[in-house]
Design a protein around this motif. Structure first.
Motif, PDB file in Angstrom:
ATOM      1  N   SER A  74      43.941  40.901  36.637  1.00  0.00           N
ATOM      2  CA  SER A  74      42.946  41.940  36.838  1.00  0.00           C
ATOM      3  C   SER A  74      43.116  42.992  35.750  1.00  0.00           C
ATOM      4  CB  SER A  74      43.126  42.575  38.218  1.00  0.00           C
ATOM      5  OG  SER A  74      42.287  43.697  38.354  1.00  0.00           O
ATOM      6  N   ARG A  98      48.102  42.693  35.462  1.00  0.00           N
ATOM      7  CA  ARG A  98      47.237  43.071  34.339  1.00  0.00           C
ATOM      8  C   ARG A  98      47.525  42.236  33.110  1.00  0.00           C
ATOM      9  NH1 ARG A  98      47.432  49.173  33.181  1.00  0.00           N
ATOM     10  NH2 ARG A  98      49.620  48.855  33.577  1.00  0.00           N
ATOM     11  N   LYS A 128      41.788  45.839  35.578  1.00  0.00           N
ATOM     12  CA  LYS A 128      41.797  47.180  36.154  1.00  0.00           C
ATOM     13  C   LYS A 128      43.133  47.431  36.838  1.00  0.00           C
ATOM     14  CE  LYS A 128      36.878  46.814  36.993  1.00  0.00           C
ATOM     15  NZ  LYS A 128      35.832  46.761  37.995  1.00  0.00           N
ATOM     16  N   LYS A 129      43.399  48.687  37.130  1.00  0.00           N
ATOM     17  CA  LYS A 129      44.656  49.039  37.798  1.00  0.00           C
ATOM     18  C   LYS A 129      44.536  48.965  39.313  1.00  0.00           C
ATOM     19  CE  LYS A 129      47.070  51.938  34.513  1.00  0.00           C
ATOM     20  NZ  LYS A 129      47.762  53.200  34.335  1.00  0.00           N
ATOM     21  N   GLU A 130      43.556  48.220  39.812  1.00  0.00           N
ATOM     22  CA  GLU A 130      43.371  48.119  41.250  1.00  0.00           C
ATOM     23  C   GLU A 130      44.421  47.181  41.854  1.00  0.00           C
ATOM     24  OE1 GLU A 130      39.457  46.652  41.925  1.00  0.00           O
ATOM     25  OE2 GLU A 130      38.508  48.296  40.856  1.00  0.00           O
TER      26      GLU A 130
END
Length: 163
Positions: free
Chosen positions: A52, A67, A54-56
């Motif tokens: 992912s 990441r 994003k840092k979600e």
């Protein structure tokens, strides 16, 4: 004729057993089967970790997201021939500690943040204390093992072959 008889020649069969040879074959078959099972668990665990940008974080209870793929790439397995055991999981590194936190969920004490700034030509250093950080459980190894559990006997089914 109402009754016909036939002579059957019976040969004597001699069976030679070599216990050491049997033990070696069992060990070799077990070693290969353990390696196949461990490789399958490793592959399933790696595939469960999604990348992912994003840092979600992943939802609680689901495998973690990555990441850069470091956790995914760190999953290894090793088979011990002597003890006939196998270990599957993140290798020994800083990322392995992160993997353990994700697997089991943990509360850890946050490290203090150090801020350094130059104010009117003077270097000022401030330390900001942080409280505990709570990491919920996001298992990836246990679910991988559970997916393979029913197939494990198949890995040993043909492990002892003549040859």
């Amino acid at each position: 004729m109402l009754f016909r008889s036939r002579m059957i020649s019976l040969k004597r069969i001699k069976i030679n057993t070599n216990p050491n040879r049997v033990k070696r074959a069992l060990k070799k078959g077990s070693f290969n089967s353990l390696g196949q099972a461990a490789g399958t668990i490793r592959r399933i665990a790696m595939n469960s970790i999604k990348q992912s940008p994003k840092k979600e974080p992943a939802p609680v209870g689901k495998p973690p997201r990555t990441r850069f793929g470091q956790l995914k790439k760190s999953i290894r397995f090793i088979v011990d021939k002597e003890k006939s055991t196998v270990v599957v999981g993140p290798g020994r590194s800083a990322i392995a500690l992160v993997g353990a936190v994700h697997e089991h969920g943990r509360t850890v004490q946050g490290k203090p943040l150090v801020h350094v700034a130059k104010v009117d030509g003077v270097i000022v250093r401030t330390v900001e204390e942080r409280g505990p950080l709570v990491y919920p459980q996001r298992s990836f190894m246990a679910p991988a093992f559970e997916k393979v559990r029913d197939r494990l006997p198949k890995f040993w089914a043909d492990s002892l072959k003549e040859g």
